[in-house]
Design a protein around this motif. Sequence first.
Motif, PDB file in Angstrom:
ATOM      1  N   THR A   1     -29.491 -26.074   5.546  1.00  0.00           N
ATOM      2  CA  THR A   1     -29.168 -25.098   4.503  1.00  0.00           C
ATOM      3  C   THR A   1     -28.343 -23.957   5.087  1.00  0.00           C
ATOM      4  N   TRP A   2     -27.635 -23.276   4.207  1.00  0.00           N
ATOM      5  CA  TRP A   2     -26.880 -22.079   4.572  1.00  0.00           C
ATOM      6  C   TRP A   2     -27.611 -20.851   4.068  1.00  0.00           C
ATOM      7  N   ALA A   3     -27.658 -19.812   4.892  1.00  0.00           N
ATOM      8  CA  ALA A   3     -28.118 -18.503   4.461  1.00  0.00           C
ATOM      9  C   ALA A   3     -26.874 -17.635   4.333  1.00  0.00           C
ATOM     10  N   TYR A   4     -26.809 -16.807   3.293  1.00  0.00           N
ATOM     11  CA  TYR A   4     -25.622 -16.021   2.973  1.00  0.00           C
ATOM     12  C   TYR A   4     -25.900 -14.540   3.191  1.00  0.00           C
ATOM     13  N   PHE A   5     -24.906 -13.817   3.714  1.00  0.00           N
ATOM     14  CA  PHE A   5     -25.070 -12.391   4.014  1.00  0.00           C
ATOM     15  C   PHE A   5     -23.855 -11.601   3.554  1.00  0.00           C
ATOM     16  N   ASP A   6     -24.098 -10.335   3.152  1.00  0.00           N
ATOM     17  CA  ASP A   6     -23.006  -9.461   2.737  1.00  0.00           C
ATOM     18  C   ASP A   6     -22.443  -8.712   3.940  1.00  0.00           C
ATOM     19  N   ALA A   7     -21.528  -7.788   3.700  1.00  0.00           N
ATOM     20  CA  ALA A   7     -20.848  -7.070   4.780  1.00  0.00           C
ATOM     21  C   ALA A   7     -21.813  -6.243   5.629  1.00  0.00           C
ATOM     22  N   ALA A   8     -22.926  -5.811   5.048  1.00  0.00           N
ATOM     23  CA  ALA A   8     -23.920  -5.026   5.777  1.00  0.00           C
ATOM     24  C   ALA A   8     -24.915  -5.911   6.529  1.00  0.00           C
ATOM     25  N   GLY A   9     -24.798  -7.224   6.356  1.00  0.00           N
ATOM     26  CA  GLY A   9     -25.723  -8.149   7.001  1.00  0.00           C
ATOM     27  C   GLY A   9     -26.976  -8.410   6.205  1.00  0.00           C
ATOM     28  N   ASP A  10     -26.998  -7.923   4.961  1.00  0.00           N
ATOM     29  CA  ASP A  10     -28.152  -8.149   4.087  1.00  0.00           C
ATOM     30  C   ASP A  10     -28.016  -9.497   3.387  1.00  0.00           C
ATOM     31  N   PRO A  11     -29.135 -10.169   3.153  1.00  0.00           N
ATOM     32  CA  PRO A  11     -29.074 -11.471   2.475  1.00  0.00           C
ATOM     33  C   PRO A  11     -28.468 -11.355   1.079  1.00  0.00           C
ATOM     34  N   VAL A  12     -27.675 -12.343   0.716  1.00  0.00           N
ATOM     35  CA  VAL A  12     -27.126 -12.466  -0.629  1.00  0.00           C
ATOM     36  C   VAL A  12     -27.832 -13.651  -1.268  1.00  0.00           C
ATOM     37  N   THR A  13     -28.489 -13.406  -2.394  1.00  0.00           N
ATOM     38  CA  THR A  13     -29.279 -14.463  -3.028  1.00  0.00           C
ATOM     39  C   THR A  13     -28.938 -14.630  -4.497  1.00  0.00           C
ATOM     40  N   ALA A  14     -27.695 -14.403  -4.867  1.00  0.00           N
ATOM     41  CA  ALA A  14     -27.285 -14.527  -6.265  1.00  0.00           C
ATOM     42  C   ALA A  14     -27.537 -15.942  -6.771  1.00  0.00           C
ATOM     43  N   ASP A  15     -27.887 -16.031  -8.044  1.00  0.00           N
ATOM     44  CA  ASP A  15     -28.131 -17.343  -8.654  1.00  0.00           C
ATOM     45  C   ASP A  15     -26.898 -18.239  -8.597  1.00  0.00           C
ATOM     46  N   SER A  16     -25.718 -17.633  -8.489  1.00  0.00           N
ATOM     47  CA  SER A  16     -24.488 -18.414  -8.470  1.00  0.00           C
ATOM     48  C   SER A  16     -24.246 -19.101  -7.126  1.00  0.00           C
ATOM     49  N   LEU A  17     -24.996 -18.713  -6.090  1.00  0.00           N
ATOM     50  CA  LEU A  17     -24.816 -19.316  -4.769  1.00  0.00           C
ATOM     51  C   LEU A  17     -25.646 -20.583  -4.651  1.00  0.00           C
ATOM     52  N   PRO A  18     -25.059 -21.644  -4.123  1.00  0.00           N
ATOM     53  CA  PRO A  18     -25.790 -22.899  -3.982  1.00  0.00           C
ATOM     54  C   PRO A  18     -26.958 -22.766  -3.005  1.00  0.00           C
ATOM     55  N   SER A  19     -28.061 -23.353  -3.356  1.00  0.00           N
ATOM     56  CA  SER A  19     -29.213 -23.361  -2.463  1.00  0.00           C
ATOM     57  C   SER A  19     -29.704 -24.784  -2.219  1.00  0.00           C
ATOM     58  N   VAL A  20     -28.893 -25.754  -2.598  1.00  0.00           N
ATOM     59  CA  VAL A  20     -29.240 -27.155  -2.434  1.00  0.00           C
ATOM     60  C   VAL A  20     -29.140 -27.529  -0.953  1.00  0.00           C
ATOM     61  N   PRO A  21     -30.163 -28.152  -0.409  1.00  0.00           N
ATOM     62  CA  PRO A  21     -30.105 -28.559   0.996  1.00  0.00           C
ATOM     63  C   PRO A  21     -29.191 -29.767   1.198  1.00  0.00           C
ATOM     64  N   PHE A  22     -28.700 -29.888   2.411  1.00  0.00           N
ATOM     65  CA  PHE A  22     -27.833 -30.997   2.790  1.00  0.00           C
ATOM     66  C   PHE A  22     -28.609 -31.931   3.715  1.00  0.00           C
ATOM     67  N   PRO A  23     -28.338 -33.238   3.659  1.00  0.00           N
ATOM     68  CA  PRO A  23     -29.093 -34.179   4.491  1.00  0.00           C
ATOM     69  C   PRO A  23     -28.688 -34.152   5.965  1.00  0.00           C
ATOM     70  N   THR A  24     -27.458 -33.701   6.265  1.00  0.00           N
ATOM     71  CA  THR A  24     -26.990 -33.685   7.654  1.00  0.00           C
ATOM     72  C   THR A  24     -26.201 -32.405   7.933  1.00  0.00           C
ATOM     73  N   GLN A  25     -26.049 -32.085   9.206  1.00  0.00           N
ATOM     74  CA  GLN A  25     -25.237 -30.941   9.607  1.00  0.00           C
ATOM     75  C   GLN A  25     -23.791 -31.158   9.170  1.00  0.00           C
ATOM     76  N   SER A  26     -23.296 -32.361   9.332  1.00  0.00           N
ATOM     77  CA  SER A  26     -21.925 -32.679   8.950  1.00  0.00           C
ATOM     78  C   SER A  26     -21.681 -32.432   7.467  1.00  0.00           C
ATOM     79  N   ASP A  27     -22.625 -32.820   6.625  1.00  0.00           N
ATOM     80  CA  ASP A  27     -22.491 -32.590   5.183  1.00  0.00           C
ATOM     81  C   ASP A  27     -22.450 -31.096   4.880  1.00  0.00           C
ATOM     82  N   ALA A  28     -23.323 -30.333   5.535  1.00  0.00           N
ATOM     83  CA  ALA A  28     -23.365 -28.885   5.322  1.00  0.00           C
ATOM     84  C   ALA A  28     -22.055 -28.231   5.751  1.00  0.00           C
TER      85      ALA A  28
END
Length: 71
Positions: free
Chosen positions: A6-33
Amino acid sequence: MSADWTWAYFDAAGDPVTADSLPSVPFPTQSDAESWLGETWRDLLASGVESVTLREGDTVVYGPMSLRAAQ
């Protein structure tokens, strides 16, 4: 069987970004991610995401990694 990637997303201040519009679907492999990120990083940047961290399960693989071009 390994954990999902999975990817974790951060804004310019380094705070987590958790907007509903951001994908949170896991990937089966590193290559897919990483392929997905290569295709969508511009959209993420436009959504306010400045950096990302790749995780395998609870383990940080790398990051935070800026989505902006190196200067």
